[in-house]
Design an enzyme around this catalytic site. Structure first.
Site, mmCIF file in Angstrom:
data_model
loop_
_atom_site.group_PDB
_atom_site.id
_atom_site.type_symbol
_atom_site.label_atom_id
_atom_site.label_comp_id
_atom_site.label_asym_id
_atom_site.label_seq_id
_atom_site.Cartn_x
_atom_site.Cartn_y
_atom_site.Cartn_z
ATOM 1 N N ASP A 59 0.829 -1.211 0.000
ATOM 2 C CA ASP A 59 0.000 0.000 0.000
ATOM 3 C C ASP A 59 0.870 1.272 0.000
ATOM 4 O OD1 ASP A 59 -2.317 1.488 0.099
ATOM 5 O OD2 ASP A 59 -3.119 0.536 1.898
ATOM 6 N N ASP A 74 -10.599 2.084 -3.544
ATOM 7 C CA ASP A 74 -11.159 1.834 -2.213
ATOM 8 C C ASP A 74 -12.677 1.818 -2.265
ATOM 9 O OD1 ASP A 74 -8.921 1.459 -0.745
ATOM 10 O OD2 ASP A 74 -8.807 3.488 0.054
HETATM 11 C C1 DGJ Z 1 -5.875 1.907 1.943
HETATM 12 C C2 DGJ Z 1 -6.255 0.705 1.156
HETATM 13 O O1 DGJ Z 1 -6.725 1.067 -0.102
HETATM 14 C C3 DGJ Z 1 -7.275 -0.105 1.939
HETATM 15 O O2 DGJ Z 1 -7.701 -1.196 1.180
HETATM 16 C C4 DGJ Z 1 -6.629 -0.553 3.218
HETATM 17 O O3 DGJ Z 1 -5.582 -1.441 2.949
HETATM 18 C C5 DGJ Z 1 -6.141 0.647 3.996
HETATM 19 N N1 DGJ Z 1 -5.301 1.500 3.203
HETATM 20 C C6 DGJ Z 1 -5.392 0.219 5.238
HETATM 21 O O4 DGJ Z 1 -4.834 1.277 5.901
#
Ligand code: DGJ
Length: 649
Positions: free
Chosen positions: A388, A458
């Site tokens: 991430d 997301d």
């Molecule tokens: C952002 C990601 O896109 C989410 O899926 C998740 O992993 C969060 N970060 C966790 O902090």
């Protein structure tokens, strides 16, 4: 380019050219590749400016199996004094006549890669990221479409940059209507000093021409990127159906909760459990812990070995979340190395999501990350990693750079990141790597070179995902699109959509779940088991087939944006899977036909509604593509979708 004397004008003269079999790699940068020199030929044209001591080599690779040209430039200082490169573009093409529109993939967090198409006007129009990442906002891609071009008609030229940092695409219409289109690094926060004998390579641009609309352009990008950009042991394999605990628990999980979710997931056929943020350091919310890549044994007694073992007992493989490029000011790592973050000494360090970014141009920082992540990945049976990246770069600069080289920072950051990814993904080749950046903030060909899939957004709402996945599919293959079924009401937009619609949309990607299955109703779990089985039955087709987009969620044409439809056809044209979705129920809908594409006109096909096998019909490919398939009239309600399995009769 500027010389030591401050001169900018250059006069590059042709010096020669050579054609080499295959495709030489670009050192330190991700790029398309060949596995056999017979797959491509590369033309290298050499230009020189003797006066300034500059040599430029323009590389053009033509692939035997892909209607694409990969381009980059290598600049060398062959003189006595330093040169400063002030802008580095990877490709430049000129077109006579301005009767084009400029198509871009635009958006923001939660609504990435929407299609925007505007007629060209005189002067400059630009697509740019200045965030130190390719960005949620403007993808490093554009297409010039001849006015009137559509999915299957009209000339289209695609430009895509294999890069994950700042980028610039620029289209200029001159006063004589000539169109000049460029893509590359641009000049924002960029200047690169070339000392005598030093070389600089630009990232690669991949250009695709389609004489017949956007569909063939996309399919060329899909085939090339799926097979000769992505790499590693997962490149050609169907991806496991996974469940991720993020939306199920956020930071609030215990081993018991996690194992209970895994147990229910195993019962519906899920194959991999992914533990998201919160398993390490002091990390019970997003305010602390990044950088401390040591398991939190208070939260997970027995550590990852114990948890992965319990997950394995449930029959699932185990995956883990990391955000390696970051550091929380509230962390052990920051206490020990407060200077490891990107910052300008004496200035405020801007936080975003309570975090700072590590200075990846420093070798000791890269070594720390490779050592720490390597130790975790070797410590337990970990089969998947989600990488991430949740903020952009600000106050860019590094103590590791001399004052006159500070503007090299954004590109050197990317080179540092790519070096880490190269090391880790090669060393842990058995791992399925997925990149992520607050969803799709770094969905670009650069990241796909190292990690064959990216978390698309997301936003997991089935309606929003229609546009996000449709827009993403303009360049990126379905096998690269992370797509999960999540709970309702949806956590991002609070909308409730039917489970079947959420599953049908997620099927056209890597497919997985992102919800607490233990609190789902028994009926939903039974239906989910059917969806998982459906995905497994069609996984090879979805990931290896050809995508044909039929109705656009952005269009003003048939369906008017209220309907979205696409289908995936096997390369042998003997099988296909058709998806249709309607957002809002119209009053008294007219009888409608949906013209299919990509089938063999001479073949008979059995078309079976997945949820209503008794309603199967047999039609010729010609009939299905010219007249079309009758859309269901009896369905009512909002946010509906349907799937049809199509097989040569
Ligand atoms: C952002 C990601 O896109 C989410 O899926 C998740 O992993 C969060 N970060 C966790 O902090």
């Amino acid at each position: 380019m500027v010389t030591a004397a401050g001169h900018r004008a250059s006069d590059l003269v042709y010096r020669g050219h050579r054609v080499v079999p295959g495709k030489p790699a670009i050192e330190g940068l991700p790029a398309t590749y060949v596995e056999d020199p017979a797959e491509a030929e590369t033309l290298v044209v050499t230009l020189e400016d003797e006066h300034h001591g500059l040599r430029v080599e323009l590389h053009y690779t033509l692939f035997a199996a892909h209607a694409a040209i990969a381009q980059h430039a290598v600049l060398s200082n062959i003189g006595q004094g330093p040169l400063v490169v002030e802008r580095a573009m990877s490709a430049c093409s000129a077109f006579p006549g301005r009767e084009f529109s400029l198509l871009r993939l635009a958006g923001a967090w939660g609504r990435e890669r929407g299609i925007e198409c505007t007629p060209l006007g005189q002067g400059l129009q630009a697509i740019e990221s200045r965030r130190g990442a390719s960005g949620h906002q403007l993808n490093p891609f554009f297409a010039l479409t001849r006015c009137g071009a559509s999915e299957e008609h009209g000339e289209v030229f695609g430009f895509s940059l294999v890069y994950s940092g700042n980028h610039l695409s620029q289209v200029e219409v001159a006063d004589d209507d000539t169109v000049r289109a460029m893509i590359g690094l641009g000049s924002f926060d960029f200047a690169w000093t070339l000392a005598p004998d030093e070389r600089f390579a630009t990232p690669e641009a991949v250009l695709v021409h389609s004489p017949a609309g956007l569909g063939p352009m996309s399919r060329t990008y899909h085939r090339l990127y799926r097979t000769r950009l992505c790499r590693g042991s997962w490149r050609d394999r169907s991806r496991p159906v996974l469940i991720n605990n993020w939306e199920a628990t956020y930071f609030d999980f215990t081993p018991g909760k996690v194992v209970a979710i895994a147990r229910e997931a195993a019962a519906i056929g899920v194959e991999l459990f992914v533990l998201d943020d919160g398993w390490f350091g002091k990390r019970d919310d997003n305010r602390s812990g990044l950088g401390d890549w040591l398991v939190n044994e208070d939260k997970l007694p027995g550590g990852l070995v114990s948890l992965a073992g319990r997950i394995a007992e449930e029959g699932l493989r185990f995956g883990l979340w990391f955000e390696p490029e970051m550091i929380s000011p509230d962390s052990e790592l920051y206490l020990t190395h407060p200077d490891w973050c990107i910052h300008i000494p004496g200035r405020r360090r801007s936080e975003s999501r309570f975090q700072l970014v590590l200075d990846l141009i420093r070798s000791e920082v890269r070594e720390y990350l490779v050592e720490r992540l390597g130790a975790i990945l070797s410590s337990a049976p970990i089969d998947y990693v989600k990488w991430d990246f949740n903020r952009n770069l600000t106050e860019m600069g590094s103590v590791a750079l001399e004052p006159e080289r500070q503007r090299e920072f954004p590109h050197r950051y990317m080179l540092g990141l790519y070096q880490i990814l190269e090391t880790l993904t090669r060393r842990f080749d058995h791992i399925l790597w997925e990149s992520c950046s607050g969803g799709g903030g770094r969905f670009d060909p650069g990241m796909l070179h190292y990690m064959p899939q990216t978390w698309t957004s997301d936003n997991t709402d089935a309606v929003c995902r229609l546009g996000i996945q449709y827009g993403t599919s303009l360049v990126y293959p379905l096998s690269s699109m992370g797509s999960h079924v999540s709970a309702v009401p949806n956590h991002q937009v609070k909308r409730s959509t039917p489970l079947a619609s959420r599953a049908h949309t997620a099927l056209f990607g890597t497919f997985g779940y992102e919800l607490d299955l233990t609190s789902e109703h028994e009926d939903a779990r039974r239906a989910s088991a059917r969806h998982v089985a459906l995905f497994k039955r069609h996984a090879e087709l979805i990931h290896g087939g050809e995508l044909f987009r039929l109705r656009s969620p952005f269009a003003n044409g048939p369906g008017d944006g209220n309907e979205t439809s696409w289908m995936v056809v096997a390369p042998e044209r003997d099988r296909a899977l058709l998806f249709w979705s309607r957002v809002l129920q119209p009053a008294n809908p007219a009888a409608r036909l949906l013209a299919l594409r990509g089938l063999d006109p001479a073949a008979d096909y059995r078309v079976t509604p997945v949820d209503q096998p008794e309603a199967a019909v047999t039609r010729t490919g010609a009939y299905l593509m010219r007249a079309g398939l009758r859309l269901p009239e009896a369905v009512s309600g909002d946010f509906l979708s349907r799937l049809w399995a199509i097989e040569r009769a």
